[in-house]
Design a protein around this motif. Structure first.
Motif, short mmCIF file in Angstrom:
data_model
loop_
_atom_site.label_atom_id
_atom_site.label_comp_id
_atom_site.label_asym_id
_atom_site.label_seq_id
_atom_site.Cartn_x
_atom_site.Cartn_y
_atom_site.Cartn_z
N CYS A 82 -9.49 8.72 10.29
CA CYS A 82 -8.23 8.39 9.62
C CYS A 82 -7.26 7.90 10.69
N CYS A 87 -6.40 3.24 8.00
CA CYS A 87 -5.49 3.64 6.92
C CYS A 87 -4.04 3.26 7.27
N ALA A 114 -1.44 6.45 7.12
CA ALA A 114 -1.84 7.75 6.57
C ALA A 114 -1.79 8.86 7.63
N HIS A 164 -5.85 11.60 -0.65
CA HIS A 164 -6.18 10.60 0.37
C HIS A 164 -7.60 10.81 0.89
N ALA A 168 -10.14 7.85 0.43
CA ALA A 168 -10.38 7.03 1.62
C ALA A 168 -11.51 7.56 2.50
N HIS A 169 -11.85 8.83 2.36
CA HIS A 169 -12.77 9.41 3.35
C HIS A 169 -13.91 10.23 2.75
ZN ZN Z 1 -7.14 8.01 6.14
#
Ligand code: ZN
Length: 216
Positions: A82, A87, A114, A164, A168-169
């Motif tokens: 991240c 991000c 992020a 998040h 995203a992950h």
């Molecule tokens: Zn991230």
């Protein structure tokens, strides 16, 4: 160390913030032991309920601390992935973007990456948890009148870290074989906020699909 994530592999645990410890031998510690035992039974609906004779504020406080610790550790496992590059904005899927403001020191929302947003967020939460006027740890010291309102804001913000991470992950979480931990933690969180009506439905919309599946 969180009771619920004590199985998290040590090699992956790089916490972003220091974990908030609930002192052993304290009443709050006993409450967490009780919660861990009930959680172990697998009945989340029962596990999140206010135990008989306990104070609602205190119950929300110990659980909020525990969720902070869990999220801290879960996010800690994927921090390498991240970054400002991966991000550039704090998001929860393509439809939701968050700009940081804490409402007191930062009033005008800041558009940031992020990792930066999550750093602001976790630092802010930690400051609340460390404030003895908000989270009293001593016996006989009462919670502030607006405690539930503060807890609601904390939980609303912590939710965004889960959102998040999921959006995203999730692949990184799978690669680390931490998805069971993430799902268990998030499910517990959702049952908890649902039980006491702590987060507004619209705030939960980035994760609505999974939430509906989990609550079924
Ligand atoms: Zn991230």
């Amino acid at each position: 160390m969180s009771f619920f994530l004590s199985g998290l592999r040590a090699s992956n645990t790089k916490t972003v913030k220091h974990l908030k410890k609930i002192p052993e031998g304290s009443h709050q510690h006993d409450m967490m032991k009780h919660a861990a035992a009930t959680l172990g039974s697998g009945n989340l609906k029962l596990a999140v309920q206010l135990p008989d004779g306990e104070d609602l504020n205190e119950w929300i406080a110990v659980n909020t601390v525990d969720f902070f610790n869990q999220i801290n550790m879960l996010y800690g496992t994927i921090t390498a992935h991240c970054t400002t590059e991966s991000c550039p904005v704090m998001s929860a899927g393509p439809k939701y973007e968050y700009h940081w403001a804490d409402g007191t020191t930062v009033k005008k929302p800041i558009k940031c990456s992020a990792p930066k947003y999550i750093d602001y967020l976790m630092t802010w939460v930690q400051e609340q948890l460390d404030d003895e006027n908000i989270f009293p740890s001593k016996i006989g010291v009462s919670f502030p009148r607006n405690f539930i309102t503060i807890a609601k804001t904390i939980l609303k913000r912590l939710f965004r870290v889960y959102a998040h991470v999921y959006h995203a992950h999730f692949q990184h979480v799978i690669d680390l074989t931490e998805e069971a931990h993430l799902n268990t933690s998030f499910k517990h969180f959702i049952y908890f906020v649902h039980e006491f009506n702590l987060i507004e439905k619209r705030e939960l919309s980035p994760m609505q699909e999974l939430i509906e599946k989990m609550m079924r």
